[in-house]
Scaffold this active site. Sequence first.
Site, PDB file in Angstrom:
ATOM      1  N   ASP A  48       0.841  -1.188   0.000  1.00 31.35           N
ATOM      2  CA  ASP A  48       0.000   0.000   0.000  1.00 31.35           C
ATOM      3  C   ASP A  48       0.880   1.243   0.000  1.00 31.35           C
ATOM      4  O   ASP A  48       2.000   1.234   0.522  1.00 31.35           O
ATOM      5  CB  ASP A  48      -0.896   0.029   1.235  1.00 31.35           C
ATOM      6  N   MET A  49       0.370   2.317  -0.540  1.00 32.18           N
ATOM      7  CA  MET A  49       1.116   3.576  -0.601  1.00 32.18           C
ATOM      8  C   MET A  49       1.622   3.999   0.784  1.00 32.18           C
ATOM      9  O   MET A  49       2.757   4.458   0.929  1.00 32.18           O
ATOM     10  CB  MET A  49       0.222   4.674  -1.185  1.00 32.18           C
TER      11      MET A  49
END
Length: 221
Positions: A66-67
């Site tokens: 995930d970012m």
Amino acid sequence: MSINDPFVYMPTQQPLCILYEDADLVVIEKPAGLLSVPGRLPEHRDSAYLRVLKKYPHAKITHRLDMATSGILMFAKHRDAEVAVSKMFQARTVKKNYIALVQAKLLGEGSVDVPLITDWENRPRQIVHFELGKAAKTLYQALAYDESADITRVLLTPITGRSHQLRVHMQYIGHPITGDKLYHPEPAQSPLKRMALHASYLAFQQPLSGESVEIKAQIPF
């Protein structure tokens, strides 16, 4: 969300932090706030993948973070390696560990085994859904509790690899990850200006050479 928001972690254009490399694979440490692959909007073009491509023009991504998650991210240098690594992940022979800081006091160790599905009306959020969700399992082990901050440091081991799995599973048992804007009710109260989730360990048998590989990343919080 504005990039001027003080709670947004903006990664710098620092050189790639390479943790491991051989003839077939390269493993980097992705900073929090950097996408794994380019997004659709122009401002989301910067990503770990594009940065890797500048040095390895034929690289292929093998999995994603995930970012908001930092840590170990692996790329294949060529197509044969990509196929071999994909089979390795499908066979679940890769061991991955994460370190997280979660809200409140978590004791001992255990597992969360509840199915997940995309919340289509609130994408990219995921939700627990016992009828339509896909099987998802996470092991957890409490490491230390900070009473002053009411935060527990925990070791997380995903058995499956569903989107947002660790984040939703921790929320499900009442211990959301600190700084998580999607699943923590008050993310801005985190002592960090980021989500406290870090991919810290990766171990596997290199599918083309047969060598045993173990990679560790320092914990940034």
